[in-house]
Design a protein around this motif. Structure first.
Motif, PDB file in Angstrom:
ATOM      1  N   THR A  71      65.517 -10.869 -43.366  1.00  0.00           N
ATOM      2  CA  THR A  71      64.517 -10.271 -42.487  1.00  0.00           C
ATOM      3  C   THR A  71      64.200  -8.867 -42.977  1.00  0.00           C
ATOM      4  O   THR A  71      64.983  -8.265 -43.737  1.00  0.00           O
ATOM      5  N   GLU A  73      64.503  -6.185 -41.350  1.00  0.00           N
ATOM      6  CA  GLU A  73      65.569  -5.305 -40.855  1.00  0.00           C
ATOM      7  C   GLU A  73      66.810  -5.379 -41.741  1.00  0.00           C
ATOM      8  O   GLU A  73      67.383  -4.350 -42.110  1.00  0.00           O
ATOM      9  N   ARG A  74      67.249  -6.598 -42.063  1.00  0.00           N
ATOM     10  CA  ARG A  74      68.429  -6.762 -42.918  1.00  0.00           C
ATOM     11  C   ARG A  74      68.178  -6.182 -44.306  1.00  0.00           C
ATOM     12  O   ARG A  74      69.053  -5.556 -44.903  1.00  0.00           O
ATOM     13  N   ASP A  77      68.230  -2.345 -44.217  1.00  0.00           N
ATOM     14  CA  ASP A  77      69.570  -1.801 -43.950  1.00  0.00           C
ATOM     15  C   ASP A  77      70.445  -1.720 -45.197  1.00  0.00           C
ATOM     16  O   ASP A  77      71.451  -1.013 -45.196  1.00  0.00           O
ATOM     17  N   LEU A  97      57.285  -1.695 -45.129  1.00  0.00           N
ATOM     18  CA  LEU A  97      58.384  -1.527 -44.172  1.00  0.00           C
ATOM     19  C   LEU A  97      58.030  -0.484 -43.114  1.00  0.00           C
ATOM     20  O   LEU A  97      58.343  -0.647 -41.932  1.00  0.00           O
ATOM     21  N   LEU A 102      60.349   0.649 -40.268  1.00  0.00           N
ATOM     22  CA  LEU A 102      61.611   0.574 -41.013  1.00  0.00           C
ATOM     23  C   LEU A 102      61.546   1.429 -42.275  1.00  0.00           C
ATOM     24  O   LEU A 102      60.477   1.657 -42.837  1.00  0.00           O
TER      25      LEU A 102
END
Length: 187
Positions: A71, A73-74, A77, A97, A102
């Motif tokens: 995803t 988000e993953r 991170d 992003l 993000l």
């Protein structure tokens, strides 16, 4: 290289790094032919599309990111290594992003995609590279795998570019045609 060496065994090619997208080396004859994405405006330069490419992510085999759905988000991170010949910290994936609120954690910037892939292979950092980099196992090697990005990025148009003074040069025309045919067949 093999096709050129077989057809013209006396031809010698010199590959040189080009630190930016300026057309000056083509204009002044420092280089005769450039392969890459078009850069700064140089309306007099000739170009020929070789193939279209796209960015993919790259991680070492067994990286936790690869276990499950990737995803935005993953992906964001993770720690990242960025390839930029100008030393830029951000690019199109960061723009995509940012639209989602993000940001990537960029840990290192290196001058080229091969460097970024080497670091990804030996660490938990994620690299970004053109899909075409994964056609040659000598470049990617075992231990690193590509994955589709969880955000959209612009397509890459890989072209051959040259100064018009070389249009009529039969040797240069032959080299351009051979290069375009060889690279286009790999796409």
């Amino acid at each position: 290289m093999v096709a050129i060496a077989e057809a013209a065994p006396q031809v010698k090619l010199r590959f040189v790094p080009k630190p930016d997208k300026a057309a000056t080396p083509l204009r002044d004859g420092t280089i005769d032919l450039e392969i890459g994405t078009a850069g700064t405006s140089a309306p007099e330069m000739r170009s020929r599309l070789i193939f279209r490419d796209r960015f993919v992510g790259a991680a070492r085999t067994g990286h936790p990111l690869l276990a499950g759905s990737i995803t935005p988000e993953r992906y964001a991170d993770c720690g990242h290594v960025v390839a930029s010949r100008r030393g830029a910290w951000t690019g199109p994936v960061d723009d995509a992003l940012l639209e989602l609120g993000l940001r990537r954690r960029i840990m290192a910037v290196v001058p080229g995609f091969v460097d970024a892939l080497g670091i990804a292979r030996q660490s938990d950092l994620i690299a970004l590279a053109p899909l075409s980099c994964f056609r040659d196992e000598r470049v990617t090697g075992k231990g690193v795998q590509s994955f589709d990005l969880p955000v959209a990025t612009p397509e890459l148009a890989i072209s051959a570019m040259w100064h018009p003074r070389l249009d009529a040069d039969p040797g240069h025309r032959w080299l351009r045609q051979k290069l375009v045919a060889t690279c286009g067949a790999m796409a």
